[in-house]
Motif scaffolding. Structure first.
Motif, PDB file in Angstrom:
ATOM      1  N   PHE A   1      -3.828  17.362   9.246  1.00 55.34           N
ATOM      2  CA  PHE A   1      -2.959  17.293  10.447  1.00 55.34           C
ATOM      3  C   PHE A   1      -1.655  18.054  10.149  1.00 55.34           C
ATOM      4  CE2 PHE A   1      -4.434  13.062  12.491  1.00 55.34           C
ATOM      5  CZ  PHE A   1      -5.565  13.585  12.784  1.00 55.34           C
ATOM      6  N   LEU A   2      -1.280  18.374   8.848  1.00 54.62           N
ATOM      7  CA  LEU A   2      -0.240  19.206   8.639  1.00 54.62           C
ATOM      8  C   LEU A   2      -0.185  20.632   8.911  1.00 54.62           C
ATOM      9  CD1 LEU A   2       1.351  17.339   5.139  1.00 54.62           C
ATOM     10  CD2 LEU A   2       2.188  17.297   7.453  1.00 54.62           C
TER      11      LEU A   2
ATOM     12  N   LYS B   1       0.875  -1.257  -0.035  1.00 54.68           N
ATOM     13  CA  LYS B   1      -0.064   0.110  -0.059  1.00 54.68           C
ATOM     14  C   LYS B   1       0.816   1.489  -0.187  1.00 54.68           C
ATOM     15  CE  LYS B   1      -3.880   0.120   2.489  1.00 54.68           C
ATOM     16  NZ  LYS B   1      -4.747   0.350   3.731  1.00 54.68           N
ATOM     17  N   SER B   2       1.969   1.383   0.714  1.00 58.07           N
ATOM     18  CA  SER B   2       2.785   2.548   0.970  1.00 58.07           C
ATOM     19  C   SER B   2       3.455   2.862  -0.511  1.00 58.07           C
ATOM     20  CB  SER B   2       3.932   2.054   2.042  1.00 58.07           C
ATOM     21  OG  SER B   2       4.786   1.281   1.625  1.00 58.07           O
TER      22      SER B   2
ATOM     23  N   LEU C   1       3.005  11.566   6.023  1.00 58.04           N
ATOM     24  CA  LEU C   1       1.978  11.024   5.034  1.00 58.04           C
ATOM     25  C   LEU C   1       2.249   9.562   4.798  1.00 58.04           C
ATOM     26  CD1 LEU C   1       1.808  14.017   2.663  1.00 58.04           C
ATOM     27  CD2 LEU C   1       0.159  13.396   4.425  1.00 58.04           C
ATOM     28  N   ARG C   2       3.352   9.027   4.737  1.00 60.78           N
ATOM     29  CA  ARG C   2       3.814   7.759   4.541  1.00 60.78           C
ATOM     30  C   ARG C   2       3.408   6.741   5.635  1.00 60.78           C
ATOM     31  NH1 ARG C   2       6.216   4.748   0.177  1.00 60.78           N
ATOM     32  NH2 ARG C   2       7.912   4.511   1.316  1.00 60.78           N
ATOM     33  N   LYS C   3       3.310   7.143   6.833  1.00 66.43           N
ATOM     34  CA  LYS C   3       3.008   6.405   7.865  1.00 66.43           C
ATOM     35  C   LYS C   3       1.650   5.707   8.001  1.00 66.43           C
ATOM     36  CE  LYS C   3       4.804   5.914  11.346  1.00 66.43           C
ATOM     37  NZ  LYS C   3       6.003   4.791  11.517  1.00 66.43           N
TER      38      LYS C   3
ATOM     39  N   ASN D   1      -5.140   6.815   5.824  1.00 68.21           N
ATOM     40  CA  ASN D   1      -5.770   7.912   6.464  1.00 68.21           C
ATOM     41  C   ASN D   1      -5.049   9.412   5.863  1.00 68.21           C
ATOM     42  OD1 ASN D   1      -7.693   6.953   8.422  1.00 68.21           O
ATOM     43  ND2 ASN D   1      -6.048   5.877   9.355  1.00 68.21           N
ATOM     44  N   ILE D   2      -4.621   9.362   4.461  1.00 63.41           N
ATOM     45  CA  ILE D   2      -4.070  10.485   4.074  1.00 63.41           C
ATOM     46  C   ILE D   2      -4.884  11.746   3.988  1.00 63.41           C
ATOM     47  CG2 ILE D   2      -4.680  10.080   1.597  1.00 63.41           C
ATOM     48  CD1 ILE D   2      -1.679  10.699   0.934  1.00 63.41           C
ATOM     49  N   VAL D   3      -6.132  11.653   4.171  1.00 64.28           N
ATOM     50  CA  VAL D   3      -6.738  12.954   4.044  1.00 64.28           C
ATOM     51  C   VAL D   3      -6.650  13.457   5.467  1.00 64.28           C
ATOM     52  CG1 VAL D   3      -9.081  13.927   3.951  1.00 64.28           C
ATOM     53  CG2 VAL D   3      -8.663  12.261   2.331  1.00 64.28           C
TER      54      VAL D   3
END
Length: 336
Positions: free
Chosen positions: A130-131, A22-23, A117-119, A123-125
């Protein structure tokens, strides 16, 4: 029967031959988002934000400051972020001061956001949102030294294992002094883990550690000749308490996730307790907490059900409310 077995083997071979994590699938998007984040922040005007004159001065005069600290002794030298001063001394040889500032912002913001973002690509949105949490984005707008240290700490936290992981993270206190306390908290958390203390007992240890920090940090800073001894009052006058209520709520949400969650994310629980213990007494506790906030946010994303819903809605409300309070200020409170 033999045909069926052969088909199963073929299907298994296909799955093994072409694994796509997925990453890796999300890599192009996370890279584009991270570079965009860094570019946008790095290209804001230099002279409209708080503390920029201070950072320009670092680029111009770090060699002098480094020499003065060295003449005062090794303890003073290492207590006053020598790696940060050395970086600025090198930047002075390569860039003009304003270019150096933009370089710091771009590299640290891009590195941090890419790793962040890679973690959890699923939940990238939320990670993108969060940034822009005020306590995150400010590290790449006004507290640039802290942003550089956080990005290096995150490299150690994420990419490197074993002793090398600690070697990378141990660079950070020499860029931003808050990481002296972050590393102490990490060691203490690791120690209590090895002792296999119960959840209640570990929380008690964390609470006592927070109180000891509150009582001693001012004396320690003065004893080693750290610049913070003169720059901070080691008090928290004028604090409203809204932040305390908010992060106390987040702590309760974490604790109510159960013993397994607390065990897995004990360090994240630790830094929350530490911050709350010192909240009304010393302002520098906020800087320590801000250095570790990103891992608290990542831990919150792993929750399920009502816990995750409560966490995400709370963070969203907190961020919107924080910006709303500063809406009439220059650059949403980050400007001068």
């Amino acid at each position: 029967m033999s045909v069926a077995v052969a088909e199963v083997k073929v299907e298994t071979q296909v799955v093994i031959k072409n694994p796509v994590s997925k990453s890796k699938r999300w890599l192009p998007l996370t890279l584009v988002l991270a570079v965009s984040y860094g570019l946008v922040l790095a290209n804001f005007p230099i002279d409209v934000f708080k503390d920029r004159d201070n950072y320009l001065n670092y680029v111009l005069n770090s060699d002098i400051i480094l020499s003065i600290n060295a003449s005062a002794g090794l303890l003073t030298l290492f207590a006053n972020e020598p790696l940060w001063l050395l970086l600025n001394t090198l930047m002075k040889q390569v860039f003009e001061p304003e270019q150096a500032i933009r370089f710091y912002i771009f590299m640290s913001a891009t590195t941090f956001s890419f790793l962040f973002l890679r973690k959890d690509p699923g939940n990238i949105v939320w990670l993108v949102l969060f940034l822009f949490v005020p306590q995150i984005v400010k590290n790449y707008i006004i507290h640039l030294r802290q942003g550089v240290a956080i990005s290096i700490f995150f490299i150690g936290w994420t990419l490197v294992g074993g002793k090398k992981r600690w070697m990378v993270m141990m660079l950070t206190p020499f860029i931003h002094a808050s990481f002296f306390f972050v590393l102490i908290l990490l060691v203490l958390n690791k120690f209590t883990t090895r002792l296999r203390l119960s959840g209640v007992l570990r929380i008690s240890v964390f609470f006592v550690a927070g109180l000891l920090f509150t009582l001693s940090v001012g004396y320690l800073a003065a004893a080693v000749g750290a610049r913070q001894a003169n720059e901070y009052a080691f008090s928290a006058e004028g604090i409203s308490g809204l932040g305390f209520i908010f992060w106390l709520t987040i702590l309760f949400v974490f604790i109510f996730q159960g013993a397994s969650f607390i065990k897995r994310y004990s360090f994240e629980v630790f830094v929350l307790i530490f911050y709350l213990c010192a909240y009304f007494f010393i302002e520098v506790s906020g800087r320590v907490f801000e250095s570790t906030l990103f891992i608290v946010l990542l831990a919150g994303l792993t929750m399920k059900g009502w816990g995750k819903l409560a966490f995400l809605s709370s963070i969203l409300f907190y961020s919107v409310f924080s910006y709303a309070l500063r809406f009439d200020q220059p650059w949403l409170g980050f400007g001068v």
